[in-house]
Design a protein around this motif. Structure first.
Motif, PDB file in Angstrom:
ATOM      1  N   LYS A 190       0.814  -1.213   0.000  1.00  0.00           N
ATOM      2  CA  LYS A 190       0.000   0.000   0.000  1.00  0.00           C
ATOM      3  C   LYS A 190       0.851   1.268   0.000  1.00  0.00           C
ATOM      4  CE  LYS A 190      -4.342  -1.589   2.016  1.00  0.00           C
ATOM      5  NZ  LYS A 190      -5.320  -1.396   3.109  1.00  0.00           N
ATOM      6  N   PHE A 191       2.012   1.188   0.587  1.00  0.00           N
ATOM      7  CA  PHE A 191       2.922   2.335   0.622  1.00  0.00           C
ATOM      8  C   PHE A 191       3.476   2.644  -0.769  1.00  0.00           C
ATOM      9  CE2 PHE A 191       7.158   4.160   2.134  1.00  0.00           C
ATOM     10  CZ  PHE A 191       6.601   5.386   2.511  1.00  0.00           C
ATOM     11  N   GLY A 192       3.421   1.666  -1.653  1.00  0.00           N
ATOM     12  CA  GLY A 192       3.871   1.879  -3.025  1.00  0.00           C
ATOM     13  C   GLY A 192       5.205   1.261  -3.366  1.00  0.00           C
ATOM     14  N   VAL A 193       5.715   0.366  -2.500  1.00  0.00           N
ATOM     15  CA  VAL A 193       7.001  -0.276  -2.763  1.00  0.00           C
ATOM     16  C   VAL A 193       6.866  -1.256  -3.924  1.00  0.00           C
ATOM     17  CG1 VAL A 193       8.769  -1.820  -1.823  1.00  0.00           C
ATOM     18  CG2 VAL A 193       7.782  -0.017  -0.393  1.00  0.00           C
ATOM     19  N   LEU A 194       7.822  -1.199  -4.861  1.00  0.00           N
ATOM     20  CA  LEU A 194       7.859  -2.120  -5.993  1.00  0.00           C
ATOM     21  C   LEU A 194       8.928  -3.171  -5.723  1.00  0.00           C
ATOM     22  CD1 LEU A 194       7.757   0.429  -8.992  1.00  0.00           C
ATOM     23  CD2 LEU A 194       5.825  -0.658  -7.815  1.00  0.00           C
ATOM     24  N   ASP A 195       8.498  -4.393  -5.562  1.00  0.00           N
ATOM     25  CA  ASP A 195       9.437  -5.502  -5.371  1.00  0.00           C
ATOM     26  C   ASP A 195       8.969  -6.638  -6.267  1.00  0.00           C
ATOM     27  OD1 ASP A 195      11.316  -7.281  -4.593  1.00  0.00           O
ATOM     28  OD2 ASP A 195      10.680  -7.450  -2.511  1.00  0.00           O
ATOM     29  N   PHE A 196       9.483  -6.669  -7.484  1.00  0.00           N
ATOM     30  CA  PHE A 196       8.963  -7.588  -8.480  1.00  0.00           C
ATOM     31  C   PHE A 196       9.141  -9.037  -8.090  1.00  0.00           C
ATOM     32  CE2 PHE A 196       8.975  -9.828 -12.609  1.00  0.00           C
ATOM     33  CZ  PHE A 196       7.747  -9.397 -13.090  1.00  0.00           C
ATOM     34  N   ALA A 197      10.334  -9.391  -7.596  1.00  0.00           N
ATOM     35  CA  ALA A 197      10.587 -10.812  -7.337  1.00  0.00           C
ATOM     36  C   ALA A 197      11.343 -11.074  -6.045  1.00  0.00           C
ATOM     37  CB  ALA A 197      11.349 -11.427  -8.511  1.00  0.00           C
ATOM     38  N   PRO A 306      14.425  -6.981  -7.707  1.00  0.00           N
ATOM     39  CA  PRO A 306      13.264  -6.109  -7.449  1.00  0.00           C
ATOM     40  C   PRO A 306      12.847  -5.297  -8.665  1.00  0.00           C
ATOM     41  CG  PRO A 306      15.251  -5.169  -6.485  1.00  0.00           C
ATOM     42  CD  PRO A 306      15.618  -6.535  -6.965  1.00  0.00           C
ATOM     43  N   ALA A 307      13.771  -5.097  -9.601  1.00  0.00           N
ATOM     44  CA  ALA A 307      13.518  -4.201 -10.734  1.00  0.00           C
ATOM     45  C   ALA A 307      13.136  -4.920 -12.017  1.00  0.00           C
ATOM     46  CB  ALA A 307      14.783  -3.359 -10.994  1.00  0.00           C
ATOM     47  N   ALA A 308      13.248  -6.246 -12.050  1.00  0.00           N
ATOM     48  CA  ALA A 308      13.182  -7.000 -13.302  1.00  0.00           C
ATOM     49  C   ALA A 308      11.955  -6.698 -14.138  1.00  0.00           C
ATOM     50  CB  ALA A 308      13.250  -8.508 -13.003  1.00  0.00           C
ATOM     51  N   GLY A 352      23.542  -5.932  -2.403  1.00  0.00           N
ATOM     52  CA  GLY A 352      22.990  -6.060  -3.745  1.00  0.00           C
ATOM     53  C   GLY A 352      21.495  -5.812  -3.776  1.00  0.00           C
ATOM     54  N   GLY A 353      20.775  -6.337  -2.769  1.00  0.00           N
ATOM     55  CA  GLY A 353      19.340  -6.115  -2.690  1.00  0.00           C
ATOM     56  C   GLY A 353      18.994  -4.661  -2.470  1.00  0.00           C
ATOM     57  N   MET A 354      19.758  -3.982  -1.610  1.00  0.00           N
ATOM     58  CA  MET A 354      19.500  -2.560  -1.356  1.00  0.00           C
ATOM     59  C   MET A 354      19.795  -1.708  -2.583  1.00  0.00           C
ATOM     60  SD  MET A 354      20.657  -1.878   2.599  1.00  0.00           S
ATOM     61  CE  MET A 354      22.207  -2.770   2.544  1.00  0.00           C
ATOM     62  N   VAL A 355      20.889  -2.008  -3.261  1.00  0.00           N
ATOM     63  CA  VAL A 355      21.213  -1.272  -4.494  1.00  0.00           C
ATOM     64  C   VAL A 355      20.098  -1.466  -5.514  1.00  0.00           C
ATOM     65  CG1 VAL A 355      22.779  -1.155  -6.469  1.00  0.00           C
ATOM     66  CG2 VAL A 355      23.699  -1.322  -4.154  1.00  0.00           C
ATOM     67  N   GLY A 356      19.648  -2.705  -5.667  1.00  0.00           N
ATOM     68  CA  GLY A 356      18.572  -2.977  -6.612  1.00  0.00           C
ATOM     69  C   GLY A 356      17.290  -2.268  -6.246  1.00  0.00           C
ATOM     70  N   MET A 357      16.983  -2.218  -4.951  1.00  0.00           N
ATOM     71  CA  MET A 357      15.767  -1.551  -4.500  1.00  0.00           C
ATOM     72  C   MET A 357      15.815  -0.051  -4.804  1.00  0.00           C
ATOM     73  SD  MET A 357      14.174  -1.448  -0.673  1.00  0.00           S
ATOM     74  CE  MET A 357      12.473  -0.917  -0.384  1.00  0.00           C
ATOM     75  N   LEU A 358      16.960   0.577  -4.481  1.00  0.00           N
ATOM     76  CA  LEU A 358      17.089   2.013  -4.735  1.00  0.00           C
ATOM     77  C   LEU A 358      17.101   2.328  -6.227  1.00  0.00           C
ATOM     78  CD1 LEU A 358      19.652   3.185  -2.020  1.00  0.00           C
ATOM     79  CD2 LEU A 358      17.182   3.556  -2.072  1.00  0.00           C
ATOM     80  N   LEU A 359      17.772   1.491  -7.011  1.00  0.00           N
ATOM     81  CA  LEU A 359      17.835   1.756  -8.451  1.00  0.00           C
ATOM     82  C   LEU A 359      16.514   1.460  -9.143  1.00  0.00           C
ATOM     83  CD1 LEU A 359      21.440   0.601  -9.444  1.00  0.00           C
ATOM     84  CD2 LEU A 359      20.582   2.887  -8.885  1.00  0.00           C
ATOM     85  N   THR A 360      15.683   0.637  -8.528  1.00  0.00           N
ATOM     86  CA  THR A 360      14.311   0.505  -9.035  1.00  0.00           C
ATOM     87  C   THR A 360      13.605   1.847  -8.916  1.00  0.00           C
ATOM     88  OG1 THR A 360      14.228  -1.807  -8.318  1.00  0.00           O
ATOM     89  CG2 THR A 360      12.123  -0.741  -8.784  1.00  0.00           C
TER      90      THR A 360
END
Length: 437
Positions: A190-197, A306-308, A352-360
């Motif tokens: 609901k907050f709007g976080v995008l976490d694809f996988a 997360p960005a895929a 790696g997960g944090m970098v991916g989350m921020l770059l998403t």
């Protein structure tokens, strides 16, 4: 207490057997719906692809440790397939995807013993496949997450204590994060976080738990070692890369364009990260190694997760390169500290997960995936999505790290976490399992 705990596995199995008899998950009638056969076929394949990642991880980690600890390290990964599957069927799926309790956790009775799953209506975000297929696909994510942590405390943890810890981690850390991020009523969703996988749910949670474990268990008696089998690492990387196609591509829940985009981004980011890692090593005066290539490839896979399904293929190149360089630097930093994260789980999976989350939050665009209702990334002139991810990253990091520290303490109070110095010297293969490579 540890002697009493040795009887727990048998008692646990008896309880499960009784629950199965008392509460069988018999369907009252299959849900009448015309599913998309192509989507069903793809998701059945994706389930198999994601499952093979866990044995792949076992080889990846097993090849990196001392020869006297290969079997124990690989078994710690394999056993997750057994433990988490049983927990998932009994109440775990309900905790992650049951009726929401405050957006934090699911009601454990919603799908208790998988009731109302076989005949259930499709999951709202996966409407073209059977509900049971969605449940089993999600199980594979739940399996590999605690398995990722094992690399941090390899070569010094008691097996029974480890089994207890991953049960607690699944219930207290993984299930709430999965519910929050992937349930339509979840707080992060609901907050709007995008976490694809699973960059947030899987890799950040495991990475921060790994750092907590390394700090809590402290250094090994012999922190320096030679990898037992670099060929195992190569094999494990190949299986992980292969399985990650289902990990990310399957998270589209359909055999359409979005799955193809996620697959392409996965391949691209991992390839770019593998090259970036060995090129950066060469820049620092190191030889390009098989180990470095494998670690770089996995970091790229982690970062794109997360960005895929939200970024373009060209941007996935950037994500892979940036993640590899940053993780490489964090590995260098970790080696200069007293933190004994045996196989650098935090620098690779956590960072790696944090970098991916921020770059998403930097590169995501709504034209890639209409399900992205939060907004476009920072590079497109919008700040909302990036700020949402920044806040969520801080909250998830704190929850995963301090929650894991608490669980480690609780486990240690019930049964000692560390093996004795003598057992560590002999090796966990012999001292814990009575086997040798």
């Amino acid at each position: 207490m540890s002697k009493k705990l040795s009887k727990f596995p048998f008692v646990f199995l008896v309880i499960i057997a009784l629950l199965t008899i008392i509460h069988p998950s018999l369907p009252s009638g299959l849900y009448k719906n015309t599913y998309n056969n192509a989507d069903v076929a793809w998701m059945l394949s994706a389930v198999a692809l994601v499952l093979i990642m866990t044995p792949g991880l076992a080889f990846f980690y097993g090849g990196m440790v001392n020869k006297k600890n290969v079997i124990s390290t690989m078994l710690q990964t394999f056993i997750c397939m057994a433990i988490i599957t049983v927990l998932w069927v009994v109440f775990g799926f309900s905790l992650a995807f049951g009726d929401s309790i405050g957006g934090i956790i699911g009601n454990p009775t919603t799908y208790f013993m998988m009731n109302h799953v076989i005949e259930g209506k499709p999951w709202p975000l996966a409407p073209t496949i059977p509900f049971i297929l969605f449940a089993i696909y999600q199980l594979k994510f739940a399996i590999i997450t605690p398995a990722l942590i094992t690399g941090a405390f390899a070569e010094r943890i008691r097996f029974i204590s480890y089994c207890l810890f991953i049960c607690l981690f699944f219930i207290v850390i993984y299930a709430p994060l999965a519910h929050s991020a992937w349930h339509p009523d979840g707080l992060l969703f609901k907050f709007g976080v995008l976490d694809f996988a699973g960059g947030t749910v899987v890799h950040m949670s495991a990475g921060w738990a790994a750092l907590a474990s390394a700090l809590y268990l402290k250094k090994r008696s012999e922190p320096n070692h030679n990898p037992a089998r670099v060929t195992y690492v190569l094999l494990g990387t190949g299986l992980l890369w292969f399985g990650w196609i289902g990990f990310n591509g399957g998270s589209a829940y359909s055999a359409g364009t979005l799955a193809a985009i996620a697959l392409a981004n996965t391949m691209t980011a991992s390839a770019a990260a593998a090259l970036a890692w060995i090129f950066f090593d060469s820049y620092k005066g190191k030889k390009p190694s098989a180990m470095g290539t494998c670690i770089g490839a996995v970091v790229g896979l982690v970062a794109i997760t997360p960005a895929a399904g939200f970024v373009s293929i060209s941007h996935s190149l950037i994500i892979g390169v940036v993640a590899a360089v940053i993780s490489n630097l964090v590995v260098d930093w970790r080696t200069r500290t007293s933190i004994d994260d045996t196989l650098d789980v935090f620098p690779c999976h956590g960072v790696g997960g944090m970098v991916g989350m921020l770059l998403t939050g930097v590169f995501a665009h709504q034209s890639i995936n209409p399900a992205n209702t939060t907004g476009n990334g920072l590079i497109f002139g919008e700040t909302h999505l990036f700020l949402v991810h920044l806040v969520a990253m801080i909250c998830v990091s704190a929850f995963s790290f301090f929650g894991s520290l608490l669980l480690l303490k609780v486990t240690d109070m019930i049964t000692p976490l560390r093996v004795s110095k003598e057992e560590e010297e002999v090796g966990l293969d012999i001292s814990q399992h009575g086997e040798r490579l």
